[in-house]
Design a protein around this motif. Structure first.
Motif, short mmCIF file in Angstrom:
data_model
loop_
_atom_site.label_atom_id
_atom_site.label_comp_id
_atom_site.label_asym_id
_atom_site.label_seq_id
_atom_site.Cartn_x
_atom_site.Cartn_y
_atom_site.Cartn_z
N ARG A 1 41.83 53.39 23.31
CA ARG A 1 41.79 52.02 22.84
C ARG A 1 40.52 52.24 21.46
NH1 ARG A 1 40.14 51.64 27.99
NH2 ARG A 1 38.27 51.55 27.65
N GLU A 2 39.81 53.81 21.37
CA GLU A 2 38.77 53.65 20.54
C GLU A 2 39.89 54.07 19.08
OE1 GLU A 2 35.56 53.79 19.81
OE2 GLU A 2 35.28 52.49 21.70
N ASP B 1 41.43 52.18 13.58
CA ASP B 1 42.25 52.04 12.84
C ASP B 1 43.12 51.09 12.10
OD1 ASP B 1 43.23 55.13 12.84
OD2 ASP B 1 44.92 54.72 14.48
N ILE B 2 42.77 50.03 13.01
CA ILE B 2 43.16 48.73 12.81
C ILE B 2 42.47 47.71 12.39
CG2 ILE B 2 42.22 47.06 15.16
CD1 ILE B 2 45.58 47.22 13.78
N HIS C 1 32.36 43.91 18.05
CA HIS C 1 32.40 44.59 16.71
C HIS C 1 32.74 44.28 16.20
CE1 HIS C 1 34.80 47.43 18.69
NE2 HIS C 1 34.65 47.66 17.12
N LEU C 2 34.80 44.04 16.37
CA LEU C 2 35.07 43.55 15.36
C LEU C 2 35.36 42.54 14.74
CD1 LEU C 2 38.65 45.34 17.54
CD2 LEU C 2 37.50 46.52 15.97
N SER D 1 54.48 57.91 26.08
CA SER D 1 53.40 57.52 27.21
C SER D 1 52.57 55.84 26.46
CB SER D 1 51.96 58.56 27.42
OG SER D 1 50.83 57.97 26.04
N LYS D 2 52.05 55.08 27.66
CA LYS D 2 52.02 53.84 26.80
C LYS D 2 51.14 54.09 25.76
CE LYS D 2 50.52 49.18 28.03
NZ LYS D 2 49.78 48.18 29.35
N GLY D 3 50.10 55.33 26.21
CA GLY D 3 48.79 55.11 24.56
C GLY D 3 49.91 55.51 22.79
#
Length: 285
Positions: free
Chosen positions: A165-166, A171-172, A195-196, A131-133
């Motif tokens: 997304r979360e 992770d990043i 927030h990033l 899948s894309k995710g």
């Protein structure tokens, strides 16, 4: 602290039409820049320049090297993830890991496999079946298994569900902070990435309309929830943005610390999304 990214008076024109104009910024380890703007604002052009695929006017250096002249060397230490998967669909996950090990001098195959342990991805899976995710998860694992110093993200979570997304951003963020790297995120989802970020660069038709460290911008601009009966008085202070909300009007002011103004409503935390809209709509900005 040494700058990992240095951009000075950068401009780019196509067929005599300038698409980005006089952009300057620097990034050192630990800084995360939000590159914001509507479609056509110049975000993709700026990213292509940083990746060494476009000629430009001005000065650009990544890790002390010029992208246009030293692209191969730079790409050993710069990683790029976009919303369009560039992974070869015919390969299995194991094959792409082995391939990366052979072509990227900084790639650690064992580290890549360790990042995949807590996902649904298995080494025997073919990329075409993901899948894309899942593809984004795999791409992220491959990136984090390199020794990249600079990470550039171009709408990386477009089309992904909330859970993916979360997980991606968690992770990043951990990876960037742990190793004191720099990151640039181009996104339409202003509230999602706020927030990033440590810094922000907002473009409108190629021009910079908002730039700076987020903490400084939060101090410069003030948001006040104004009851409807006080709206006319508040408008005398020239808000740069106004938005109707239930029972009140949210107004955003630039460098306005008047006690008389603050007495007209309740001060609230300034949101990057409101700043973004103010600069795009250009009320009194």
């Amino acid at each position: 602290m040494e700058n990992l990214v240095e951009v000075s008076h950068l401009s780019k024109a196509f067929s005599g039409q300038e698409v980005i104009s006089d952009i300057s910024f620097t990034l050192s380890g630990g800084q995360v820049l939000g590159l914001l703007g509507h479609n056509g604002a110049g975000k993709s052009t700026l990213i292509k320049i940083l990746l060494g695929t476009l000629h430009y006017d001005g000065e650009v250096a990544l890790l002390g090297l010029t992208p246009e002249k030293h692209r191969t060397k730079i790409m050993e230490r710069v990683a790029y993830i976009s919303d369009v998967s560039s992974l070869p669909s015919w390969m299995t996950i194991k094959q792409i890991i082995n391939y990366m090990k052979g072509v990227h001098p900084q790639f650690d195959a064992d580290r890549a496999k360790s990042y995949l342990q807590n996902t649904e991805l298995k080494l025997q899976m073919k990329i075409v079946q993901l899948s894309k995710g899942m593809k984004v998860q795999l791409h992220l694992a491959l990136v984090m298994a390199t020794d990249a110093q600079i990470l550039i993200l171009d709408e990386p979570t477009l089309g992904l569900d909330l859970i993916y997304r979360e997980t991606f951003y968690h992770d990043i963020q951990s990876w960037v902070q742990k190793h004191n790297r720099s990151m640039i995120i181009a996104s339409h989802e202003v509230s999602e990435i706020e927030h990033l970020l440590t810094d922000v660069l907002v473009l409108k038709s190629g021009d910079v309309v908002l730039q700076g460290a987020l903490d400084s911008l939060y101090e410069q601009y003030i948001s006040i929830s104004i009851p409807h009966e006080n709206r006319e008085k508040a408008e005398q202070y020239c808000p740069i943005y106004a938005k109707e909300e239930k029972g009140h009007t949210l107004m955003l002011f630039n460098n306005e610390s008047s006690e008389a103004l603050m007495a007209l409503g309740q001060v609230s935390k300034t949101r990057l999304s409101d700043l973004f809209l103010a600069k795009q709509l250009g009320l009194n900005a």
